[in-house]
Design an enzyme around this catalytic site. Structure first.
Site, PDB file in Angstrom:
ATOM      1  N   GLY A   1       0.819  -1.209   0.000  1.00 25.23           N
ATOM      2  CA  GLY A   1       0.000   0.000   0.000  1.00 25.23           C
ATOM      3  C   GLY A   1       0.847   1.251   0.000  1.00 25.23           C
ATOM      4  O   GLY A   1       0.428   2.288   0.525  1.00 25.23           O
TER       5      GLY A   1
ATOM      6  N   GLY B   1      -1.043   7.908   0.045  1.00 23.13           N
ATOM      7  CA  GLY B   1      -1.472   8.059   1.427  1.00 23.13           C
ATOM      8  C   GLY B   1      -0.396   7.761   2.449  1.00 23.13           C
ATOM      9  O   GLY B   1       0.786   8.083   2.271  1.00 23.13           O
TER      10      GLY B   1
ATOM     11  N   SER C   1      -6.141  -0.657  12.973  1.00 22.97           N
ATOM     12  CA  SER C   1      -7.027   0.507  12.916  1.00 22.97           C
ATOM     13  C   SER C   1      -7.713   0.692  14.254  1.00 22.97           C
ATOM     14  O   SER C   1      -7.915  -0.275  15.008  1.00 22.97           O
ATOM     15  CB  SER C   1      -8.092   0.294  11.825  1.00 22.97           C
ATOM     16  OG  SER C   1      -9.149   1.233  11.936  1.00 22.97           O
TER      17      SER C   1
ATOM     18  N   GLY D   1       0.920   4.941   3.354  1.00 28.43           N
ATOM     19  CA  GLY D   1       1.942   4.022   2.882  1.00 28.43           C
ATOM     20  C   GLY D   1       3.036   4.719   2.098  1.00 28.43           C
ATOM     21  O   GLY D   1       4.225   4.380   2.217  1.00 28.43           O
TER      22      GLY D   1
ATOM     23  N   TYR E   1     -14.932  -4.635   8.287  1.00 32.75           N
ATOM     24  CA  TYR E   1     -13.640  -3.956   8.325  1.00 32.75           C
ATOM     25  C   TYR E   1     -12.980  -4.145   9.684  1.00 32.75           C
ATOM     26  O   TYR E   1     -11.787  -4.488   9.775  1.00 32.75           O
ATOM     27  CB  TYR E   1     -13.818  -2.471   8.031  1.00 32.75           C
ATOM     28  CG  TYR E   1     -12.531  -1.676   8.083  1.00 32.75           C
ATOM     29  CD1 TYR E   1     -11.557  -1.835   7.103  1.00 32.75           C
ATOM     30  CD2 TYR E   1     -12.288  -0.767   9.114  1.00 32.75           C
ATOM     31  CE1 TYR E   1     -10.365  -1.120   7.150  1.00 32.75           C
ATOM     32  CE2 TYR E   1     -11.109  -0.038   9.171  1.00 32.75           C
ATOM     33  CZ  TYR E   1     -10.154  -0.218   8.183  1.00 32.75           C
ATOM     34  OH  TYR E   1      -8.983   0.501   8.237  1.00 32.75           O
TER      35      TYR E   1
END
Length: 316
Positions: A21, A25, A150, A27, A175
């Site tokens: 990733g 962003g 997260s 990453g 998620y």
């Protein structure tokens, strides 16, 4: 006086770092900071155009950076296997692996190429397969493996009786499950690595809240426009209110990946109000991550689901 949180990344010359990733962003910030410190950074990407743009961004900031692309689609175990074979054929030890890529809250249930619910299959199982396939190189590099979870993992559970959301699908619940599973796997990886003498350490990090592409328009995920939450987060971030930026959201994972005093099993995130922004620092494990038996179940189930390549994760 600049009050924006930051850290010092130690010199990393001679260290190969892999960041999933890393094409945009958080990453991309992680990849850029590692490259700036001298690491040989590998960006496995699904979209070659975004990957090329990321290389340009990094080289514009750091012309001498060592950074290269590989092909990887975490939603396909075949793609993961091809990527990890390529890396093993190259043979270079890996000193840092940051499992950062992910998808978030498709409004309707989507599946991976292998039939798994998209978030569980991509965010969690895809990264389990990456760790499995890269294990010899991680051992050779005495790597730190950082799992980007997260704040959604603060609550929720592993739905053992409906792991793939086939009977009941809720995007945010799925998620959270994917990030809880990722966290439990990361903690168990640290314990198993220590027991088996692999020489690698495993760490958790979370970025807090920042305006990234996770909640942007993603037609391939049946989301035609950015979410209201993404717009609100963007406004707050630009005004410096509560939430972070991509730059600050990258810091916890960078601490986990590079700080000299970090022990295996650590968990880092922002230390500000609600832990959604601010300086990076240690975090208490979320309640869903404190069950060692659940972690062992997630490990065993995940290895079975991916059909591990028998490079170590599936060993007794």
């Amino acid at each position: 006086m600049n009050r924006t949180p930051d850290i010092t990344v130690p010199p990393l010359a001679g260290t190969r770092a892999v960041v999933t990733g890393g094409s945009d962003g958080v990453g991309l910030v992680i990849a850029r900071r590692l490259a700036a410190a001298g690491a040989d950074v590998v960006l496995p990407v699904r979209n070659p155009d975004k990957g090329a743009a990321a290389l340009t961004t990094i080289h514009e900031a750091h012309p001498a950076a060592s950074v290269s692309l590989r092909t990887l689609d975490l939603s396909s175990l075949e793609s993961v296997a091809a990527f990890t074979r390529t890396m093993r054929d190259e043979g270079d030890p890996i000193g840092i692996l940051v499992d950062n890529a992910g998808v978030m809250t498709p409004p309707t249930r989507q599946t991976t190429a292998d039939g798994f619910e998209m978030q569980f299959g991509t965010n969690h199982l895809g990264h389990v397969a990456v760790v499995d396939g890269l294990l010899p190189l991680l051992q050779a590099g005495r790597a730190r493996v950082v799992h980007q979870i997260s704040i959604a993992a603060r609550s929720g559970e592993i739905a053992r009786d409906d792991l793939q959301g086939e009977r009941s699908y809720d995007g945010m619940r799925a998620y959270a499950q994917s990030k809880i599973a990722m966290g439990l796997f990361g903690l168990e990886l640290g314990r198993v690595a220590a027991q088996r003498g692999w020489g690698i350490t495993s760490h958790l990090a979370h970025p807090g809240v920042a305006p990234t592409s996770l909640l942007a328009a993603r037609p391939e995920l049946d989301r035609s426009s950015e979410t209201v939450a993404r717009r609100v987060i963007g406004v707050l971030s630009r005004r410096g209110i509560l939430v972070g930026t991509a730059e600050t959201a990258a810091l916890p994972a960078l601490v986990a990946a590079t700080a000299p005093d970090v022990e295996s099993g650590s968990f880092h995130g922002p230390r500000g109000l609600g832990h959604v922004g601010g300086r990076p620092g240690p975090q208490q494990l979320y309640a869903p991550l404190r069950d060692d038996a659940e972690a062992r179940w997630v490990w065993t189930t995940s290895v079975d689901l991916i059909g591990a390549e028998r490079l170590g994760l599936a060993a007794s």
